[in-house]
Design an enzyme around this catalytic site. Structure first.
Site, mmCIF file in Angstrom:
data_model
loop_
_atom_site.group_PDB
_atom_site.id
_atom_site.type_symbol
_atom_site.label_atom_id
_atom_site.label_comp_id
_atom_site.label_asym_id
_atom_site.label_seq_id
_atom_site.Cartn_x
_atom_site.Cartn_y
_atom_site.Cartn_z
ATOM 1 N N HIS A 53 -26.741 3.150 -3.172
ATOM 2 C CA HIS A 53 -26.888 3.798 -1.887
ATOM 3 C C HIS A 53 -26.507 2.850 -0.756
ATOM 4 C CE1 HIS A 53 -29.990 6.911 -3.590
ATOM 5 N NE2 HIS A 53 -28.822 6.954 -4.191
ATOM 6 N N GLU A 55 -28.272 1.777 1.908
ATOM 7 C CA GLU A 55 -29.252 0.812 2.402
ATOM 8 C C GLU A 55 -29.253 -0.500 1.622
ATOM 9 O OE1 GLU A 55 -31.234 4.938 3.035
ATOM 10 O OE2 GLU A 55 -29.686 4.014 1.772
ATOM 11 N N CYS A 78 -34.285 7.489 0.776
ATOM 12 C CA CYS A 78 -34.955 8.129 -0.347
ATOM 13 C C CYS A 78 -36.238 7.385 -0.695
ATOM 14 C CB CYS A 78 -34.032 8.201 -1.557
ATOM 15 S SG CYS A 78 -33.531 6.609 -2.229
ATOM 16 N N ALA A 167 9.134 38.401 0.266
ATOM 17 C CA ALA A 167 8.948 39.477 -0.710
ATOM 18 C C ALA A 167 9.334 39.031 -2.123
ATOM 19 C CB ALA A 167 9.777 40.695 -0.307
ATOM 20 N N TRP A 173 9.218 25.617 1.857
ATOM 21 C CA TRP A 173 7.896 25.397 2.469
ATOM 22 C C TRP A 173 7.834 26.169 3.779
ATOM 23 C CZ3 TRP A 173 4.371 23.158 -0.445
ATOM 24 C CH2 TRP A 173 4.760 22.274 -1.442
#
Length: 370
Positions: A53, A55, A78, A167, A173
């Protein structure tokens, strides 16, 4: 510490946390800054895969300077034993004197317990600093914890008149290279990229992040009730190297055993999903399944039928549109499938967040109206 200083250091903690978006699920992407006498002595962010984590990493960098310092954390630390010890214990043991957080963690294992543990140890605690910004950053994690599903972004790249192909099916692109590069950056900040079976069959896409120098890839998701997908296509050929999850129907016969075994041999993960009344995968059940597997942020790139079903189910949290300066006419393929909207009041409304030019195209971003 002044209000301005608290906000400045929290803004840095938030920016550190954002680095983990798309890389740390199922954990939240958290940032931590350790400040001593107005000087930053430690920084940390949730590591790839969700641990360690933020901390403990910031505390390790700070070393002895952490004693008597302030810790700025973008989410409540936590307070439960998981795969790593509680971050509250690490902050207490390091001698941190003050903890400033942006918001409380709604996870029932944490929810207020982290703040309470710090206060019980004699540490001054302040929360709610830049809370709105933190809530936006944590929207995916919050959605999974509160609603059981990931936050969903729907991206549509279309002509000025809302067509994604001619169609005859030609689509590469419609938008330019700058827009396509930005899409890759967006993929990078999500846990997973989702397309429908029709798109997978028509385009044979890789759905990876390219040309940005990244090594970590999002999970690739394909939603197709019967998984009638080419097993010699690029998705199948790369499944052993890049995660591929296939969402299929849970009814008998939706996925024959031999097909399941073939895809598993390729390295794909098959995820059964309930089938809705329409005979297609139920969109809510699909997102619930993905939330149960730990995903927090999903980036959907179509096709039209899947996009329409997600919109109809009220599951799209954010719309991202790239509009090109080209018109293809009514015979072109629409960006969205049929939605059965008979009255405007029945259509989902989104609020404009951003509109900006990206190369020769227009980016417009919308959030679901609460």
């Amino acid at each position: 510490m002044t209000e301005a200083a608290d906000r400045r250091f929290m803004a840095l903690a938030l920016s550190l946390g954002r680095r983990g978006l798309g890389r740390v699920w199922p954990n939240p992407a958290v940032g931590c800054v350790i400040v001593k006498d107005g000087r930053i002595v430690g920084r940390g962010s949730t590591a790839l895969g969700g641990r360690p984590h933020a901390e403990p990493q910031a505390l390790q960098q700070a070393g002895p300077a952490a004693r008597g310092a302030a810790a700025y954390v973008s989410l409540e630390p936590c307070a439960h034993d998981g795969q790593t010890p509680p971050c509250t214990d690490a902050l207490i043991a390091a001698g941190i004197a003050r903890v400033v957080t942006a918001m409380e963690d709604p996870d029932p294992r944490v929810s207020g317990k982290g703040h309470a543990a710090l206060k019980a140890a004699g540490i001054a605690v302040r929360t709610g600093v830049l809370a709105d910004e933190a809530a936006r950053d944590q929207a995916g994690f919050l959605s999974r914890i509160i609603h059981g599903r990931p936050r969903l972004t729907l991206k549509l790249a279309a002509s000025f008149d809302g067509r994604i192909a001619t169609a005859s099916g030609e689509s590469q692109w419609i938008t330019g290279p700058a827009a396509r590069r930005m899409v890759h950056a967006m993929r990078m900040r999500h846990d997973a990229v989702l397309v429908g079976g029709g798109t997978a069959r028509a385009d044979d896409p890789m759905l990876t992040v390219r040309d940005l120098g990244v090594t970590h890839q999002p999970v690739r998701l394909v939603a197709s009730r019967h998984l009638n997908l080419p097993q010699n296509g690029r998705l199948a050929q790369s499944a052993a190297q890049i995660p591929l999850w296939l969402l299929h129907g849970d009814r008998p016969g939706d996925l024959p055993t031999k097909d399941h075994e073939t895809w598993a041999a390729h390295g794909a993960t098959c995820v059964p999903v309930a089938v809705g009344p329409s005979g297609q995968l139920d969109p809510a059940a699909m997102l619930d399944a993905l939330g149960g597997l730990g995903l927090t942020r999903v980036f959907c790139e179509g096709g039209g039928a899947l996009a329409a079903s997600l919109l109809n189910a009220g599951l799209v949290d954010e719309l991202v549109g790239f509009t090109a300066g080209i018109a293809l006419g009514a015979e072109g393929q629409p960006a969205l499938g049929a939605m059965g909207v008979a009255e405007l009041d029945g259509a989902a409304r989104f609020d404009l967040v951003e509109a900006t030019a990206v190369g020769d195209d227009l980016l417009h971003r919308w959030r679901r109206r609460n």
